[in-house]
Design a protein around this motif. Structure first.
Motif, mmCIF file in Angstrom:
data_model
loop_
_atom_site.group_PDB
_atom_site.id
_atom_site.type_symbol
_atom_site.label_atom_id
_atom_site.label_comp_id
_atom_site.label_asym_id
_atom_site.label_seq_id
_atom_site.Cartn_x
_atom_site.Cartn_y
_atom_site.Cartn_z
ATOM 1 N N SER A 41 7.639 8.370 1.861
ATOM 2 C CA SER A 41 7.351 7.450 0.765
ATOM 3 C C SER A 41 6.947 8.228 -0.489
ATOM 4 O O SER A 41 6.192 9.203 -0.404
ATOM 5 N N TRP A 45 4.998 7.062 -2.728
ATOM 6 C CA TRP A 45 3.705 6.536 -3.165
ATOM 7 C C TRP A 45 2.599 7.586 -3.223
ATOM 8 O O TRP A 45 1.889 7.671 -4.235
ATOM 9 N N GLN A 84 -4.420 1.867 -7.467
ATOM 10 C CA GLN A 84 -3.239 1.986 -6.611
ATOM 11 C C GLN A 84 -3.628 2.089 -5.139
ATOM 12 O O GLN A 84 -2.958 1.542 -4.278
ATOM 13 N N ALA A 130 -2.563 -0.165 -1.525
ATOM 14 C CA ALA A 130 -1.701 0.735 -0.752
ATOM 15 C C ALA A 130 -0.810 -0.053 0.204
ATOM 16 O O ALA A 130 -1.246 -1.042 0.792
ATOM 17 N N PRO A 131 0.432 0.384 0.360
ATOM 18 C CA PRO A 131 1.356 -0.348 1.231
ATOM 19 C C PRO A 131 0.981 -0.309 2.715
ATOM 20 O O PRO A 131 1.183 -1.286 3.418
ATOM 21 N N SER A 132 0.438 0.815 3.196
ATOM 22 C CA SER A 132 0.088 0.895 4.615
ATOM 23 C C SER A 132 -0.881 2.046 4.854
ATOM 24 O O SER A 132 -1.118 2.873 3.976
ATOM 25 N N GLU A 141 0.686 5.595 4.421
ATOM 26 C CA GLU A 141 0.705 6.158 3.071
ATOM 27 C C GLU A 141 -0.667 6.710 2.689
ATOM 28 O O GLU A 141 -0.762 7.726 2.018
ATOM 29 N N ARG A 189 -1.346 -7.095 5.721
ATOM 30 C CA ARG A 189 -0.533 -7.513 4.564
ATOM 31 C C ARG A 189 0.919 -7.605 5.000
ATOM 32 O O ARG A 189 1.430 -6.734 5.682
ATOM 33 N N PRO A 208 4.922 -7.353 4.492
ATOM 34 C CA PRO A 208 5.724 -6.394 3.708
ATOM 35 C C PRO A 208 6.327 -6.976 2.465
ATOM 36 O O PRO A 208 6.478 -8.085 2.247
#
Length: 75
Positions: free
Chosen positions: A5, A7, A26, A30-32, A35, A73, A75
């Motif tokens: 990723s 990110w 940010q 965070a997406p996961s 990351e 969360r 996706p």
């Protein structure tokens, strides 16, 4: 093999530019957890771990929040 990723590198760029407030914002979205772990490794590799206490706290809180099964969360 999955491509890494981008990110974590984007957050690292914010930190290197001297903008920890934007990096924390940010980190909070965070997406996961993966990351966040990659970001921790990148900070350690760049010898920047522990430089910003607020960033370290935000990473720990986000990892804890994303690890909780109820706070998943989509996706």
């Amino acid at each position: 093999m999955a491509r890494p990723s981008p990110w974590p590198e984007k957050v690292m760029a914010l930190l290197r530019a001297g903008n920890p407030a934007a990096a924390i914002a940010q980190i909070k979205v965070a997406p996961s957890v993966r990351e966040l772990q990659a970001l921790e490794k990148a900070l350690a590799a760049a010898q920047l771990a522990g430089r910003w206490r607020d960033v370290d706290v935000a990473i720990a809180e986000s990892q804890q929040a994303l690890s909780a099964p109820r706070l998943h969360r989509s996706p």
